[in-house]
Design an enzyme around this catalytic site. Structure first.
Site, PDB file in Angstrom:
ATOM      1  CG  ASN B  84      -2.004  -1.010   1.403  1.00 33.68           C
ATOM      2  OD1 ASN B  84      -3.123  -0.873   0.478  1.00 33.68           O
ATOM      3  ND2 ASN B  84      -2.159  -2.276   2.505  1.00 33.68           N
ATOM      4  CB  SER B 109       4.513   9.857   8.912  1.00 32.57           C
ATOM      5  OG  SER B 109       4.898   9.353  10.771  1.00 32.57           O
ATOM      6  CE1 TYR B 146       1.660   4.530   8.160  1.00 31.27           C
ATOM      7  CE2 TYR B 146       3.181   6.086   9.504  1.00 31.27           C
ATOM      8  CZ  TYR B 146       1.932   6.093   8.738  1.00 31.27           C
ATOM      9  OH  TYR B 146       1.518   7.319   8.281  1.00 31.27           O
ATOM     10  CE  LYS B 150       3.166   7.148   5.070  1.00 30.84           C
ATOM     11  NZ  LYS B 150       1.489   8.095   4.330  1.00 30.84           N
TER      12      LYS B 150
END
Lengths: 262, 262
Positions: B84, B109, B146, B150
């Site tokens: 994703n 992020s 995550y 990023k």
């Protein structure tokens, strides 16, 4: 010769060079993408580096990993580097921390910073008088999708170091060329890595103490735009070769031959 | 209001905040992961951001993209962020350059540098008197998978800027919290981004001229460890809020309310 060292990508160009130069020095475990033509001298595994089940058995009892496996083509398509290089490197790290591996030496690449070779800087940056240097702590600047995947491998290593305390050394390998430096190719001469210097820097990365490092793997060329400071200081790397000592395929002083890779 | 702006991840937290604050300002095109419950006010598409065929039609005639889509969970598993967030962001860039998009604003992020919050630095770095700052040009230091995804999105942007000349602004978004700053959470107060400051920084990123930037998206909090210098200097970002002006859920001066997101 202490605990076993796993070499992934053992059948590739850098893998053969490392193994050729350090055959007697370590208790090797080898991982190949597919069955090698000649039976290896060391215990070996074959498989896809992004598959946990293929990689995990090769890590058993291993103390350090030299992770070279991946699609080595600078023009490799995204789908291939996403799977083989990015997902593959993540899998290798996951298996390594599961197996309690202490140290990871990751073959990064000059392509992780290839776009630093801007139109404004080239060809001057390839010449001995130019003092532009990349130190290795800059934000990555890949020149192709392969370079994206290598920079991402470094970032993955940064995470695994911080999270799991594995020591990580990323070597941004220059232009490994047997016999002699690249001919009529200034950029290649500036980032030439001789076979014996290639073997040495990997040995030093296996022996030295560090947390997380990004170093440049090139010989001590007069032409250079990669700093060797971190490699010298942290690893004790002491490169023996210099592309300026060559005139085409001949050493200027007529002495040593570069080491061939078998 | 000039040429259309595409907002991916339009149904997410940041997406709704941006759209709420800037509804009248742009000719929006929206992309959702799945069919929204209420019929959107603007032309919209649904699909998987990693699928070229889903993304490409939404780019037609678009001048700028705010790319927010992806798995937003800090604890998202690797497989999800690989697909994703990493593959998705690559697909969005590919479609953007194919469509001739001029500018990409990418929602990065705080998690891209989460591991910079070391045991040695915390909790002091969360306090107003501490002067540790991350500038944004450092090598990434993700605190979770995550965060890896990023940081990789930023590296992908670096490549697409260098290769295709698209302007790229990466906004490392802090802690977007409606109504008031996080309560009893020093870290969250240090990286609080109010809804109106969130809308403003995205508007400035759409308007300003730049090549490739990484900026921090937080309010002007007394507590902070992210520098606002690049955002102020390059984007002209002028944050209006400060978590120090709040006592729990109440503004100290009893005046303005934070803007709610509908």
């Amino acid at each position: 010769m202490d605990e076993p060292v796993l070499l992934t990508g053992a059948g590739g160009h850098v893998g053969r060079t490392v193994l050729n130069g350090l055959r007697e020095e370590y208790d090797w475990r080898l991982m190949f993408h597919s069955q090698p033509a000649h039976e290896p001298e060391f215990p070996y595994w074959t498989g896809e580096v992004e598959n946990h089940a293929d990689v995990r058995p090769a890590m058993e009892d291993v103390n350090a990993v030299i992770h070279l496996a991946g699609d080595p083509r600078p023009d490799a398509p995204w789908e291939s580097v996403l799977s083989n290089n990015i997902d593959g490197t993540h899998t290798v790290y996951e298996c390594a921390v599961e197996a309690g591996v202490d140290k990871m030496v990751f073959a990064s690449s000059n392509h992780a910073v290839g776009a630093a070779e801007t139109d404004e800087r080239t060809p001057e940056m390839y010449r001995a008088h130019d003092d532009f240097r990349l130190e290795g702590d800059e934000f990555p600047r890949p020149g192709n999708r392969y370079g994206i995947s290598k920079a991402t491998g470094e970032v993955i290593g940064r995470f695994f170091h911080d999270e799991y305390d594995i020591s990580v050394c990323n070597i941004r390998i220059g232009n490994l060329n047997e016999d002699h430096p690249p001919i009529d190719y200034e950029r290649g001469q500036a980032m030439w890595l001789s076979p014996r210097d290639c073997a040495q820097i990997h040995a030093r990365a296996l022996e030295a103490d560090y947390d997380f490092e990004i170093v440049y793997g090139i010989s001590d060329n007069d032409r250079k735009y990669y700093s060797l400071e971190r490699a010298r200081e942290v690893l004790g790397y002491d490169p023996q070769d210099n592309s300026a000592e060559w005139d085409g395929a001949e050493r200027i002083d007529g002495t040593a031959e570069a080491v061939n890779v078998d």
